[in-house]
Design an enzyme around this catalytic site. Structure first.
Site, short mmCIF file in Angstrom:
data_model
loop_
_atom_site.label_atom_id
_atom_site.label_comp_id
_atom_site.label_asym_id
_atom_site.label_seq_id
_atom_site.Cartn_x
_atom_site.Cartn_y
_atom_site.Cartn_z
N ASP A 1 -0.61 -36.23 -4.70
CA ASP A 1 -1.24 -37.50 -5.04
C ASP A 1 -2.19 -37.89 -3.92
O ASP A 1 -1.77 -38.20 -2.80
CB ASP A 1 -0.16 -38.57 -5.22
CG ASP A 1 -0.73 -39.90 -5.72
OD1 ASP A 1 -1.96 -40.05 -5.77
OD2 ASP A 1 0.09 -40.77 -6.08
N SER B 1 1.69 -46.55 -10.30
CA SER B 1 0.51 -46.80 -9.50
C SER B 1 0.58 -48.23 -8.95
O SER B 1 1.64 -48.66 -8.50
CB SER B 1 -0.75 -46.56 -10.34
OG SER B 1 -1.90 -46.54 -9.54
N HIS C 1 -0.42 -37.95 -9.15
CA HIS C 1 -0.21 -39.39 -9.25
C HIS C 1 0.78 -39.78 -10.34
O HIS C 1 1.24 -40.91 -10.36
CB HIS C 1 -1.56 -40.06 -9.50
CG HIS C 1 -1.58 -41.53 -9.28
ND1 HIS C 1 -1.15 -42.12 -8.10
CD2 HIS C 1 -1.99 -42.55 -10.08
CE1 HIS C 1 -1.30 -43.43 -8.19
NE2 HIS C 1 -1.79 -43.72 -9.38
#
Length: 295
Positions: free
Chosen positions: A241, A104, A270
């Protein structure tokens, strides 16, 4: 989704103090050392047992997840300080020639660390990272959500968001985790997946997340310094995502990298290292074997 575990590998835990912060780390597995930036509690839960057979995973807190002896102002969370903390842990553990991994927004930390301390990094791995946190990429993400998502997923997200204000008001100190949990339909290939167990026992410093995510990452231009970065980079993205700009947003940035490999995982959101762990492991290990650090 494959469920990772670490029962087969002993865990070494420790703490490195940096100012008022206690940066915890956990070490599992065997093989080449790979520092995973973020939370020493959350991230070990997202990588498979099989990967630990090939890599020595060193999951390290940054200040956003670390306990502190005092309330720290935003000035304690600058990019240079966060990068220096990673280097402090690396030195403490005596690690050389490391793989640096960031998931991330932590992908930015991994990339920027490699730029600042290239002598100690052999490979950079970014997972579920958008090109930036800028307003332009945020809008691109919203456009992707509007145009590419089925009504059922959108309805699930709307129901979850209705619960968010009340939950944040009840526990404002946990609003980052609450937000992550309530954004499940944007985060996971399976919109019904409950990530509560992943976040169990995770400590957060909201000042860090408000400042770093709201300002530092928003204003970061990752292209700066890439012309001097002679380290291979692996970018793993999930096709489902919807938390960051879609993988296509990386197209204008590719030419800035000397060696960039992009892999899109078809049944992931994600967190492809958890959602498609077997395929993720295979792709990552194959790439590591095919890329040698330039001398």
């Amino acid at each position: 989704m494959s469920k990772p575990g670490s029962a087969q590998h002993p865990v070494e835990r420790g703490t490195v103090r940096s100012g008022s912060f206690e940066l915890h780390y956990s070490i599992e597995g065997s093989g080449r050392p790979a520092i995973v930036i973020g939370s020493a509690v959350y991230y070990p839960r997202t990588f498979s047992d099989e990967l630990r057979r090939s890599l020595r995973l060193v999951c390290v807190d940054h200040r956003g997840f670390a306990h502190s002896s005092q309330e720290a102002p935003a000035s304690e969370y600058t990019l240079d300080i966060l990068l220096a903390d990673i280097e402090r842990v690396r030195e403490h553990l005596g690690l050389e020639d490391i793989i640096i991994i960031g998931h991330s927004a932590h992908g930015y930390l991994a990339l920027e660390y490699a730029k600042k301390y290239p002598r100690h990094v052999s490979h950079v791995v970014m997972i579920g990272t958008g090109p930036s946190h800028s307003a332009a990429h945020t809008e691109l993400n919203e456009q992707y959500w509007r145009e590419a998502v089925c009504p059922e997923r959108k309805a699930k997200q709307e129901r979850d968001l209705e619960l968010l204000p009340g939950e944040v008001a009840a526990a404002p100190e946990k609003r980052f985790i609450t937000y992550c949990l309530r954004m499940g339909a944007r985060s996971w290939y399976d919109p019904e997946f409950d990530a509560t167990e992943l976040w169990k026992g995770v400590h957060v410093n909201m000042t860090m997340f408000d400042y770093v995510y709201g300002e530092v990452f928003r204003d970061l231009d990752i292209t700066k310094g890439l012309d001097a970065l002679d380290i291979p980079v692996f970018l793993a993205m999930g096709r489902f995502d919807y938390l960051v700009a879609p993988y296509s947003a990386w197209q204008p940035y590719r030419a800035h990298f000397r060696d960039l490999t992009v892999r899109v995982f078809d049944r992931s959101g994600h967190t492809p290292q958890l959602e498609e762990s077997r395929l993720f492991d295979a792709e990552l290990l194959h790439w590591l074997g095919s890329r040698q650090r330039a001398s």
